[in-house]
Motif scaffolding. Structure first.
Motif, PDB file in Angstrom:
ATOM      1  N   GLU A  90     -34.156  18.731  12.158  1.00  0.00           N
ATOM      2  CA  GLU A  90     -34.469  17.664  11.195  1.00  0.00           C
ATOM      3  C   GLU A  90     -35.589  18.118  10.260  1.00  0.00           C
ATOM      4  N   ARG A  91     -36.596  18.726  10.892  1.00  0.00           N
ATOM      5  CA  ARG A  91     -37.750  19.173  10.108  1.00  0.00           C
ATOM      6  C   ARG A  91     -37.332  20.293   9.140  1.00  0.00           C
ATOM      7  N   ILE A  92     -36.529  21.236   9.636  1.00  0.00           N
ATOM      8  CA  ILE A  92     -36.101  22.345   8.771  1.00  0.00           C
ATOM      9  C   ILE A  92     -35.308  21.807   7.579  1.00  0.00           C
ATOM     10  N   LEU A  93     -34.402  20.879   7.842  1.00  0.00           N
ATOM     11  CA  LEU A  93     -33.608  20.339   6.732  1.00  0.00           C
ATOM     12  C   LEU A  93     -34.508  19.686   5.680  1.00  0.00           C
ATOM     13  N   ARG A  94     -35.543  19.018   6.142  1.00  0.00           N
ATOM     14  CA  ARG A  94     -36.429  18.319   5.201  1.00  0.00           C
ATOM     15  C   ARG A  94     -37.232  19.269   4.304  1.00  0.00           C
ATOM     16  N   VAL A  95     -37.443  20.492   4.785  1.00  0.00           N
ATOM     17  CA  VAL A  95     -38.277  21.429   3.988  1.00  0.00           C
ATOM     18  C   VAL A  95     -37.444  22.498   3.266  1.00  0.00           C
ATOM     19  N   LEU A  96     -36.124  22.372   3.301  1.00  0.00           N
ATOM     20  CA  LEU A  96     -35.275  23.307   2.548  1.00  0.00           C
ATOM     21  C   LEU A  96     -35.390  22.992   1.046  1.00  0.00           C
ATOM     22  N   ARG A  97     -35.505  24.030   0.240  1.00  0.00           N
ATOM     23  CA  ARG A  97     -35.585  23.825  -1.206  1.00  0.00           C
ATOM     24  C   ARG A  97     -34.672  24.815  -1.928  1.00  0.00           C
ATOM     25  N   PRO A  98     -33.812  24.330  -2.822  1.00  0.00           N
ATOM     26  CA  PRO A  98     -33.031  25.258  -3.645  1.00  0.00           C
ATOM     27  C   PRO A  98     -33.955  25.867  -4.693  1.00  0.00           C
ATOM     28  N   LEU A  99     -33.946  27.167  -4.813  1.00  0.00           N
ATOM     29  CA  LEU A  99     -34.838  27.809  -5.783  1.00  0.00           C
ATOM     30  C   LEU A  99     -34.219  29.128  -6.249  1.00  0.00           C
ATOM     31  N   GLY A 100     -33.943  29.211  -7.516  1.00  0.00           N
ATOM     32  CA  GLY A 100     -33.364  30.453  -8.063  1.00  0.00           C
ATOM     33  C   GLY A 100     -32.073  30.800  -7.365  1.00  0.00           C
ATOM     34  N   ASP A 101     -32.035  32.021  -6.848  1.00  0.00           N
ATOM     35  CA  ASP A 101     -30.815  32.529  -6.213  1.00  0.00           C
ATOM     36  C   ASP A 101     -30.675  32.124  -4.762  1.00  0.00           C
ATOM     37  N   GLN A 102     -31.639  31.443  -4.214  1.00  0.00           N
ATOM     38  CA  GLN A 102     -31.604  31.215  -2.770  1.00  0.00           C
ATOM     39  C   GLN A 102     -32.088  29.826  -2.376  1.00  0.00           C
ATOM     40  N   VAL A 103     -32.021  29.587  -1.088  1.00  0.00           N
ATOM     41  CA  VAL A 103     -32.607  28.366  -0.537  1.00  0.00           C
ATOM     42  C   VAL A 103     -33.826  28.824   0.255  1.00  0.00           C
ATOM     43  N   VAL A 104     -34.987  28.259  -0.049  1.00  0.00           N
ATOM     44  CA  VAL A 104     -36.234  28.703   0.587  1.00  0.00           C
ATOM     45  C   VAL A 104     -36.804  27.557   1.430  1.00  0.00           C
ATOM     46  N   ILE A 105     -37.901  27.878   2.124  1.00  0.00           N
ATOM     47  CA  ILE A 105     -38.516  26.888   3.014  1.00  0.00           C
ATOM     48  C   ILE A 105     -39.913  26.552   2.501  1.00  0.00           C
ATOM     49  N   LYS A 106     -40.177  25.294   2.358  1.00  0.00           N
ATOM     50  CA  LYS A 106     -41.531  24.873   1.969  1.00  0.00           C
ATOM     51  C   LYS A 106     -42.494  25.348   3.049  1.00  0.00           C
ATOM     52  N   SER A 107     -43.620  25.936   2.666  1.00  0.00           N
ATOM     53  CA  SER A 107     -44.479  26.600   3.656  1.00  0.00           C
ATOM     54  C   SER A 107     -44.956  25.666   4.769  1.00  0.00           C
ATOM     55  N   SER A 108     -45.022  24.381   4.492  1.00  0.00           N
ATOM     56  CA  SER A 108     -45.475  23.451   5.540  1.00  0.00           C
ATOM     57  C   SER A 108     -44.474  23.376   6.699  1.00  0.00           C
ATOM     58  N   GLY A 109     -43.282  23.888   6.462  1.00  0.00           N
ATOM     59  CA  GLY A 109     -42.272  23.865   7.529  1.00  0.00           C
ATOM     60  C   GLY A 109     -42.211  25.156   8.318  1.00  0.00           C
ATOM     61  N   MET A 110     -43.210  26.018   8.120  1.00  0.00           N
ATOM     62  CA  MET A 110     -43.154  27.341   8.753  1.00  0.00           C
ATOM     63  C   MET A 110     -43.025  27.286  10.274  1.00  0.00           C
ATOM     64  N   HIS A 111     -43.747  26.344  10.892  1.00  0.00           N
ATOM     65  CA  HIS A 111     -43.728  26.334  12.364  1.00  0.00           C
ATOM     66  C   HIS A 111     -42.363  25.921  12.909  1.00  0.00           C
ATOM     67  N   ALA A 112     -41.676  25.061  12.188  1.00  0.00           N
ATOM     68  CA  ALA A 112     -40.313  24.692  12.611  1.00  0.00           C
ATOM     69  C   ALA A 112     -39.399  25.917  12.504  1.00  0.00           C
ATOM     70  N   VAL A 113     -39.620  26.729  11.484  1.00  0.00           N
ATOM     71  CA  VAL A 113     -38.789  27.933  11.311  1.00  0.00           C
ATOM     72  C   VAL A 113     -39.137  28.973  12.381  1.00  0.00           C
ATOM     73  N   GLU A 114     -40.415  29.054  12.713  1.00  0.00           N
ATOM     74  CA  GLU A 114     -40.817  29.968  13.803  1.00  0.00           C
ATOM     75  C   GLU A 114     -40.065  29.610  15.089  1.00  0.00           C
ATOM     76  N   ASP A 115     -39.984  28.309  15.316  1.00  0.00           N
ATOM     77  CA  ASP A 115     -39.311  27.821  16.512  1.00  0.00           C
ATOM     78  C   ASP A 115     -37.823  28.209  16.483  1.00  0.00           C
ATOM     79  N   TYR A 116     -37.232  28.100  15.303  1.00  0.00           N
ATOM     80  CA  TYR A 116     -35.819  28.470  15.127  1.00  0.00           C
ATOM     81  C   TYR A 116     -35.623  29.974  15.390  1.00  0.00           C
ATOM     82  N   ILE A 117     -36.531  30.791  14.859  1.00  0.00           N
ATOM     83  CA  ILE A 117     -36.413  32.254  15.049  1.00  0.00           C
ATOM     84  C   ILE A 117     -36.600  32.591  16.531  1.00  0.00           C
ATOM     85  N   MET A 118     -37.528  31.907  17.172  1.00  0.00           N
ATOM     86  CA  MET A 118     -37.768  32.147  18.596  1.00  0.00           C
ATOM     87  C   MET A 118     -36.541  31.728  19.417  1.00  0.00           C
TER      88      MET A 118
END
Lengths: 167, 435
Positions: free
Chosen positions: B195-223
């Motif tokens: 839920e958190r990752i979806l909320r911080v997804l941002r379309p930008l240029g050629d890609q979809v990026v993650i708002k930096s405030s969502g970094m810990h949710a992404v860390e959890d996903y990578i782990m």
């Protein structure tokens, strides 16, 4: 057994060194397109044909000590360089795998090109089932950001014709 | 109203253990789900032979495809709805590509592809572009629409944001399969705050990026991804069942090339053996058909095919020892000789399996433009590659990630009624104690 690893070792030993992971990816893809027996599966990615299997297999060869990976800092980025070690040469000698005919000159030829150029060549080859005009149009669309000039595209097409002499 | 915009009179929902509900409003999506090519995915397991290790892993590509569709639906209908950087006209294309992204998977596709030199991505293209029910429906949207869907799945579509949503290092495909595979295997890894990752997804240029405030949710996903690879996807027992499955297919193919007369004619495999597989041949195969043949082949007169099928069906898997190719590759030749002396064909009964043989990947920070990494969108607007900013991800990215195992039939080697001395020698070399 370990035939796929041995085939890659043949590729590395056919050239003195390969500089750059991107270049390595494109060299093996182009060789595969020319019927050299590499088994790594490729998909299209942002920077052209890419094989995760190849990345991982090279990592394995480095961990086995058969390849030496050098990490060199360039302006703003890191570049990797690969060389075969003595252990790698011993391993290769112990395998009953014969390199494909003409593999060494073919890879040497590719290795002399820039990775940017090989990215273009491999992308054209990726779409080689298309008609020529359609293929070029597709390449321009998927490689819009790389801004390849018309001259570069023509050069790549001529180069692909030239590669047929090797295979 | 055009077919592309048609909505169902009433929203349909599928109950789902991962997302609770899968919501369908679009007529096109509903029609695609009903096609015979999509329904076939019910008969293809998501995790191949993993059910022999984790008995709950019986979920199918059908479940997963619906899950990926649902994640994309939420992104394009909710998260990106107010984003000017997103092209809203791509909505239906995203939904269809998400739903159909695994359409070309065959039964036990990893082993099948290796042995018969097939590529499920090619078959996805053929199903979408060929004479199929799926193609008929997509063509009703617009004549060029099937090609667009095929291009997104092949990652050659010109709008890279669309590709990035379906297939990148943090995409709907991975977000669904990590959670789904964790749920069905019953492991406690694989969970992260989607839920958190979806909320911080941002379309930008050629890609979809993650708002930096969502970094810990992404860390959890990578782990989660890292742990699922080692605990589930690279599980040595699953790899053993894959080894046996691959060897069955190799054996059947070899016997066919030698003109062997099968007691039970492998009609469904004929074009696989000869290498001229039509789309219809491919679609006719599913995991029920394949295991039916394996059961029939348990009674074949060829002892290798019979034994391997029996091992697979009765779960008498090969055992393994850790194998370090850098120090031990020389002993393979010796083992091969001894296996032959012991009446065991080493081509079928002695197998090195490496992590590079498996179809899963780790997070890669995209050095030298190999793959597009996960980018964090910093408060000032600049982009930073995830592992440069996260110590946790950096630590995992740099970790040694290769692994090799040597598989062999321990039960046969422990039976000292024949070739006792040779078998003893083999066990000594393998470092296996008689127990």
């Amino acid at each position: 057994m370990m035939k796929d690893h041995a085939r890659l070792m043949q590729a590395f030993s056919a050239v003195d060194e390969i500089v750059g992971r991107k270049k390595l990816q494109k060299i093996i893809f182009i060789a595969k397109k020319h019927e050299y027996a590499f088994q790594e599966k490729y998909q299209f990615h942002f920077f052209g044909p890419y094989s995760e299997e190849l990345t991982l297999r090279v990592e394995e060869l480095c961990n086995m000590g058969f390849l030496k990976e050098f990490n060199e800092k360039k302006s703003g980025y890191y570049q990797y360089r690969y060389e075969v070690t003595n252990e790698g040469r011993d391993f290769l000698a112990s395998q009953n795998e014969e390199p494909g005919s003409g593999l060494a000159p073919f890879l040497t030829e590719l290795n002399q090109q820039s990775s940017r150029f090989l990215e273009l060549v491999s992308t054209i080859l990726y779409f080689d089932s298309f008609e020529r005009a359609e293929c070029i149009e597709k390449v321009k669309k998927v490689k819009e950001k790389q801004n390849y000039t018309e001259e570069e595209i023509q050069e790549a097409l001529a180069y692909i014709a030239h590669l047929k002499d090797f295979s | 109203m055009s077919y592309a915009l048609q909505k169902l009179a009433e929203e349909k929902v599928f109950k789902d253990p991962v997302h609770r509900y899968i919501h369908v409003r679009d007529q096109v999506v509903w029609d695609l789900i009903g096609t015979r090519e999509f329904q076939r995915l019910r008969r293809i397991r998501q995790l191949g032979t993993t059910y022999l290790t984790f008995h709950g892993a019986e979920h199918s590509r059908f479940n997963h495809s619906l899950g990926v569709y649902e994640i994309i639906r939420r992104i394009v209908d909710d998260v990106f709805a107010s984003r000017p950087e997103w092209d809203h006209s791509e909505r239906l294309l995203c939904l269809c590509a998400a739903l159909l992204h695994d359409l070309g998977h065959g039964p036990f596709s990893h082993s099948f592809e290796k042995v018969f030199d097939l590529d499920h991505e090619d078959f996805t293209q053929k199903i979408i572009l060929g004479e199929t029910e799926v193609n008929q429906i997509l063509s009703k949207v617009a004549p060029e629409f099937p090609q667009k869907v095929a291009d997104v799945i092949a990652k050659t579509y010109e709008n890279k944001q669309v590709i990035s949503l379906i297939s990148s290092q943090i995409d709907a495909d991975r977000m669904d399969y990590l959670q789904r595979d964790a749920y069905f295997t019953g492991v406690s890894y694989g969970h992260f705050d989607m839920e958190r990752i979806l909320r911080v997804l941002r379309p930008l240029g050629d890609q979809v990026v993650i708002k930096s405030s969502g970094m810990h949710a992404v860390e959890d996903y990578i782990m989660s991804r890292y742990q699922m690879y080692w605990q589930v996807y690279f599980h040595p027992v699953t790899r053993s069942s894959e080894v046996i499955l691959t060897k069955i297919l190799h054996r059947a193919k070899e016997l066919s090339s030698q003109g062997y007369q099968f007691a039970y004619e492998p009609r469904h495999f004929k074009s696989m053996f000869t290498g001229d597989v039509t789309l219809q041949d491919y679609l006719n195969l599913d995991e029920s058909v394949v295991t039916y043949y394996f059961q029939m082949w348990e009674d074949e007169k060829d002892p290798i095919l019979r034994d391997l099928c029996d091992r697979f069906m009765q779960r008498r898997l090969f055992k393994y020892v850790e194998f370090d190719p850098s120090k031990e590759y020389k002993k393979l030749n010796q083992l091969e000789q001894l296996f032959e002396e012991a009446d065991l064909n080493p081509d079928y009964y002695l197998v090195v399996d490496s992590s590079s043989d498996l179809p899963y990947d780790f997070y890669r920070p995209g050095e030298e433009e190999e793959r597009v990494p996960i980018h964090l969108l910093m408060p000032g607007g600049e982009l930073k590659e995830l592992s440069r900013h996260s110590e946790i991800v950096d630590a995992i990215s740099g970790k040694r990630r290769t692994d090799h195992k040597l598989y062999y039939p321990k039960d046969y080697l422990m039976d000292d009624s024949t070739h006792k001395e040779t078998k003893q020698k083999i066990l000594e070399i393998l470092g296996v104690t008689a127990r």
